[in-house]
Design an enzyme around this catalytic site. Structure first.
Site, PDB file in Angstrom:
ATOM      1  N   ASP A 152       0.842  -1.206   0.000  1.00  0.00           N
ATOM      2  CA  ASP A 152       0.000   0.000   0.000  1.00  0.00           C
ATOM      3  C   ASP A 152       0.877   1.256   0.000  1.00  0.00           C
ATOM      4  O   ASP A 152       0.602   2.218  -0.734  1.00  0.00           O
ATOM      5  CB  ASP A 152      -0.916  -0.033   1.233  1.00  0.00           C
ATOM      6  CG  ASP A 152      -1.824   1.162   1.265  1.00  0.00           C
ATOM      7  OD1 ASP A 152      -2.727   1.243   0.415  1.00  0.00           O
ATOM      8  OD2 ASP A 152      -1.613   2.057   2.117  1.00  0.00           O
ATOM      9  N   LYS A 165       1.433   4.209  -2.955  1.00  0.00           N
ATOM     10  CA  LYS A 165       1.356   5.667  -2.745  1.00  0.00           C
ATOM     11  C   LYS A 165       2.633   6.342  -3.244  1.00  0.00           C
ATOM     12  O   LYS A 165       2.591   7.441  -3.823  1.00  0.00           O
ATOM     13  CB  LYS A 165       1.117   5.965  -1.264  1.00  0.00           C
ATOM     14  CG  LYS A 165      -0.287   5.555  -0.836  1.00  0.00           C
ATOM     15  CD  LYS A 165      -0.465   5.529   0.664  1.00  0.00           C
ATOM     16  CE  LYS A 165      -1.873   5.132   1.032  1.00  0.00           C
ATOM     17  NZ  LYS A 165      -2.035   4.762   2.432  1.00  0.00           N
TER      18      LYS A 165
HETATM   19  N1  LIG Z   1      -4.799   1.275   4.425  1.00  0.00           N
HETATM   20  C1  LIG Z   1      -4.390   2.574   4.118  1.00  0.00           C
HETATM   21  C2  LIG Z   1      -5.564   3.449   3.970  1.00  0.00           C
HETATM   22  C3  LIG Z   1      -5.262   4.648   3.211  1.00  0.00           C
HETATM   23  O1  LIG Z   1      -4.837   4.639   2.078  1.00  0.00           O
HETATM   24  C4  LIG Z   1      -3.553   3.116   5.228  1.00  0.00           C
HETATM   25  O2  LIG Z   1      -3.468   2.478   6.271  1.00  0.00           O
HETATM   26  O3  LIG Z   1      -2.932   4.157   5.063  1.00  0.00           O
END
Ligand SMILES: N[C@@H](CC=O)C(=O)O
Ligand SMILES: NC(=O)C1=CN([C@@H]2O[C@H](COP(=O)(O)OP(=O)(O)OC[C@H]3O[C@@H](n4cnc5c(N)ncnc54)[C@H](O)[C@@H]3O)[C@@H](O)[C@H]2O)C=CC1
Ligand code: NA
Length: 921
Positions: A777, A781
């Site tokens: 994740d 980003k």
């Molecule tokens: N799972 C993600 C949610 C946001 O994008 C996080 O914990 O940052």
């Protein structure tokens, strides 16, 4: 007396001073509220003919203001003071001419109401033109038809006509007046019986016989009304306009008034009967040879206009059952407003589009003397109506006031004649339109670019085959020699026209119109504007027409920026967003003029669709009880095919790669996309670039602020820096709310697995928490920000330190993973203690290194006084080091995960979209 009319201040000027604000807030325009487009089957054929003639009796009870209710009430039930304060009233001592149509004269009660309206008109001299009671003209034509087809039932049909008028008379009148009316009615009916018998024997009725019979409807209604007025003690005469109005028949079912002769006869009539309140028959007249005739279509309006001009009336009021002329078809544009004023030319233009509130020939006689015509609703006398007059001099010149109304015409085809052999060749246009004329087709608009390489024109769909064939024959040689390259037909087109006198002198009108169309992703096929500029006409695909109308209307009338919303994935973020939309909807409407309608919600198994907007207080129940199986294609079609809301947006609240793979197609269809889902922007680079290229090349928007830092302004901050020319050197931070929470709270006696469960409970994690713990994740980003900054990186280019123990990587579900996680708590406790012992904390960070064109995702140790060590909860912290922010980075910090903040970020993208579409900032 009537020829000595004294010029008084122009009523329009007085009116304009009291003109209401041009952009009424909803509450200020009750007359147009509540027309539920759903309740109307929109005929796609005609433009205004259906809505300008919209009858209150056609309207669903309670949906159309109070019109339908008012129809049942005597007009006097509306406060007279209220009515007179707001209405356009005739002024001075000039003749006040009124016209009441068949609906207004439909029953004895309505005739009484008409009498009351006339009695309340303070003008000294009143001349009232009336139609036959409603349905009577049809009944009379029916008598003639039956008689000439030798159908004896004309006798009983005549009895019905008699009964209808007798019943009305008995309700309205008494004593001597009733006896006189009935005796005349008896005499007329027995004459008619004789005449119909003659027609029956001959098996034929001449036009003048037929006109003579039919005209009795007006004679009886005029007599009834004049008796009803006399009853109150006011002297009143009725006028048989066959004695006064002289007309000459022309071709094509029209007549030309003989004003001189009519004026003479009118003077004679007045010399005989100098009454100050006169009830005149509409529709009927005589030829110069004194043969009865009629004024044909819209005859009574025409009668009123001719008489108005003969007596140089101060005003002609046409009473009907609509509040006035609308700015657009209210069944297509629920926010259409009643226009306060229209110039004669504007009314003229609009009548072309079927606005049969007034036929152009009704305007001509009064226009000559600048006599205003007011259209008013007899069943809602508090509505001031629409005044048609010379353009008031002091009318505001703002852009929005320039366009008075919009109209559409459907079922057209465009014909495009193209070729290099046309330029500079005189006679091409004449040859084209000669061929069109020869097949009797009606050309609705013409456009030719000055390069002269093509001429295009619109004709009714039903005439295009003949036109095309004729052109192919006419230009056979030119086509085969290549001087013409094609005669092309584009089917299924519509015209959208903007009408307004002041468009001529106001720059920016076209720009605004075309901008509204572009933003609604509507392609314009052809454009025409005459140099009079009363009308800008655009041709577009018929399927886009209502959306185009709504987009244009909403821009010029500053009605709400409407947005049809489709929500995909009503999970944690989706349902929180729906709640926020529900709570904020009224405020947005009131303060920002934004009308958001959720037209559909789809989960992975079921979906619910609505044509006008889902009730957000009950969407969950609906998704259970009224849902259908989820089908994303159908869902998207439903949104994009809706005609009511020109702007459509899909909000993807899933984490699904396959949903994200559709964004390109959606944008291509003109559907805006908003999402917190990171899959599209962190997926394969080529697809990402294709998507962004499309987005930049179109007016269709793609917003994804919540993909990084949830509701925190990360993407917008980065864009702001880039667009203003700053150079990004490095973006570094804690990008995971989940991992931030875990390392902020994983201390003392709490185990790693407990804290992970808490983060999941709090809604910080991805649907599958392994996406957070694996670092994927954060890597996504980092990729999103890297690409936004111009780096062409793939997800696989980012080295990631995964926090998922090797042994748990093979878990098949997130649940299994969560169950097995506690067995690794010891390892985490050790790692944390080591850091602690060194006076440090563990932080999971992401870096976009623009200098070395790379990204990193790592678990690092930071001294306890480092800003990254100061966080709490699910805080993200993102530091932008740039040419401008070099010594001290620009820092954005705050909760970077969680339902409310993320949904808020998505919501704010929706509002950003609304403001791009024209909502006030
Ligand atoms: N799972 C993600 C949610 C946001 O994008 C996080 O914990 O940052
Ligand atoms: N939770 C958070 O704090 C943040 C979440 N996000 C993103 O928001 C998105 C949603 O997250 P959550 O609401 O927490 O997840 P969730 O799992 O609660 O909700 C996702 C919903 O989408 C539905 N769904 C999945 N595939 C679908 C499909 N093909 N068609 C229709 N529906 C489908 C699921 O059934 C579920 O209802 C994710 O992309 C996530 O990365 C972004 C920033 C912060
Ligand atoms: Na954000």
């Amino acid at each position: 007396m009537w020829s000595l009319a004294v010029a008084s201040p122009h009523p329009a000027a007085a009116f304009a001073a009291a003109r209401p604000r041009r952009r009424p807030r909803p509450a200020a325009a009750p007359s147009h509220r509540g027309v539920n487009p759903q309740r109307w089957r929109c005929e796609k054929t005609q433009a205004w003919s259906f809505w300008s003639s919209l009858r209150a009796s056609d309207l669903p009870g309670g949906l159309y203001g109070d019109v339908s209710k008012n129809m049942l009430k005597p007009a006097a039930a509306v406060s007279v003071e209220q009515a007179e304060a707001s209405a356009h009233l005739p002024k001075g001592d000039m003749w006040s001419v009124h016209k009441f149509g068949g609906t207004c004269m439909g029953t004895s009660q309505r005739i009484q109401n008409v009498a009351d309206i006339i009695l309340r008109d303070p003008s000294e001299r009143k001349l009232v033109v009336v139609s036959a009671m409603s349905k009577v003209t049809d009944m009379m034509y029916n008598l003639v038809n039956k008689a000439q087809s030798r159908d004896d039932s004309y006798i009983t049909a005549l009895d019905e006509v008699f009964e209808k008028h007798m019943a009305a008379a008995k309700d309205l009148l008494g004593g001597e007046d009733l006896a006189r009316f009935l005796s005349q009615l008896h005499a007329d009916v027995s004459n008619l019986k004789a005449m119909l018998r003659a027609i029956c024997i001959a098996g034929h009725a001449t036009e003048s016989f037929s006109d003579f019979v039919v005209g009795h409807g007006e004679i009886w209604s005029a007599q009834l009304l004049s008796f009803a007025i006399k009853k109150s003690g006011t002297p009143c005469s009725w006028m048989d306009t066959r004695e006064v109005l002289v007309v000459n028949p022309t071709g094509s079912n029209q007549v030309d008034p003989d004003y001189l002769e009519s004026e003479k006869r009118l003077e004679k009539w007045f010399a005989r009967q100098p009454a100050e309140t006169i009830i005149a028959t509409g529709f009927i007249a005589s030829t110069p040879e004194n043969i009865p005739t009629t004024l044909k279509r819209d005859g009574s309006d025409f009668s009123a206009a001719i008489i108005g001009s003969l007596v140089k009336a101060g005003q002609v009021t046409i009473w009907t059952d609509v509040d006035g002329v609308f700015s657009a078809d209210p069944r297509k544009v629920s926010e259409a407003v009643i226009l306060s004023t229209l110039s004669y030319q504007e009314a003229w233009e609009m009548s072309y589009f079927g606005a049969n509130v007034l036929h152009p020939r009704t305007i001509i006689p009064v226009m000559k003397y600048n006599i205003p015509i007011v259209i008013r609703n007899m069943f809602n006398i508090s509505a001031p109506g629409t005044m048609i007059c010379q353009q008031p001099a002091n009318e505001s010149g703002d852009l929005e006031a320039c366009v008075k109304a919009f109209a559409t015409i459907d079922k057209l085809s465009l014909v495009n004649v193209e070729g290099t052999g046309m330029a500079g060749v005189p006679g091409t246009a004449s040859a084209i339109f000669g061929a069109v004329k020869d097949v009797g087709a009606n050309v609705i608009m013409i456009s030719q670019a000055s390069s002269e390489h093509s001429v295009c024109f619109a004709v009714p769909e039903k005439e295009v085959a003949a036109v095309s064939a004729a052109l192919h024959v006419r230009f056979r040689e030119a086509l085969s020699a290549g001087r013409l390259s094609k005669v092309e037909v584009i089917h299924n087109c519509s015209i959208l026209a903007a009408v307004g006198l002041k468009m001529a002198s106001t720059p920016g009108v076209s720009a605004t119109l075309f901008d509204a169309l572009a933003k609604a992703n509507i392609n314009v096929r052809a454009i025409a504007q005459g140099c009079s500029e009363y009308n800008i006409t655009v041709v577009l695909k018929q399927e886009d027409c209502v959306r185009a109308l709504r987009a244009a209307h909403s821009r010029f009338f500053l009605s709400k920026t409407t947005l049809a919303v489709g929500i995909i994935g009503p999970g944690l973020i989706g349902r929180t967003l729906l709640n926020q939309l529900k709570d904020q909807a009224a405020v947005l409407k009131e303060n920002m003029n934004i009308d958001l309608r959720v037209m559909g919600i789809t989960g992975s198994r079921t979906m619910v669709l609505s044509d006008t907007g889902i009730d957000l207080a009950h969407w969950k129940e609906q998704l259970q009880t009224e849902a259908e199986p989820a089908n994303l294609d159908k869902f998207v079609d439903h949104l994009s095919e809706n005609q009511l809301f020109p702007n459509r947006v899909l909000v993807d609240c899933t984490a699904d790669t396959s949903v994200a793979s559709h964004y390109y197609d959606w944008l291509k269809k003109g559907i805006h996309v908003i999402t917190p889902n990171k899959k599209a922007n962190s997926g394969p680079l080529d697809k990402y670039l294709k998507l962004r290229t499309l987005q930049r090349a179109s007016y269709t928007h793609y917003f994804y602020e919540a993909t990084v830092g949830a509701g925190l302004p990360i993407i917008s901050t980065l864009r702001g820096l880039l667009e203003t020319g700053d150079k990004i050197l490095r973006i570094e931070g804690i990008f995971s709310g989940t991992l931030s929470y875990i390392f902020n709270n994983f201390e003392g006696t709490r185990t790693f697995s407990d804290v992970v469960s808490e983060a999941k409970e709090a809604g910080y994690t991805e649907p599958d928490p392994r996406d957070d713990l694996s670092g994927t994740d954060v890597a996504r980003k980092v990729i999103i920000l890297a690409r936004e900054s111009g780096l062409k990186l793939e997800l696989s280019d980012i080295p990631v330190r995964s926090l998922v123990p090797e042994a748990l990587r093979s878990c098949s579900t997130a649940d299994e993973y969560m169950q097995k996680l506690p067995s690794f708590d010891q390892d985490w406790a050790r790692e944390s203690k080591d850091a602690e012992a060194a006076g440090e904390v563990l932080r999971y960070v992401g870096v976009v290194d623009l200098v070395n064109k790379e990204g990193q995702v790592e678990l690092r140790r930071y001294k306890k006084d480092h800003p990254f060590a100061q966080l709490s909860g699910s805080d993200n912290i993102i530091a932008f080091t740039t040419s401008r922010y070099k010594e001290q980075p620009l820092i954005v910090r705050g909760p970077g995960a969680g339902a409310e903040v993320t949904a808020g970020g998505v919501f704010s993208d929706i509002l950003r979209l609304a403001s791009y579409l024209g909502a006030p900032s």
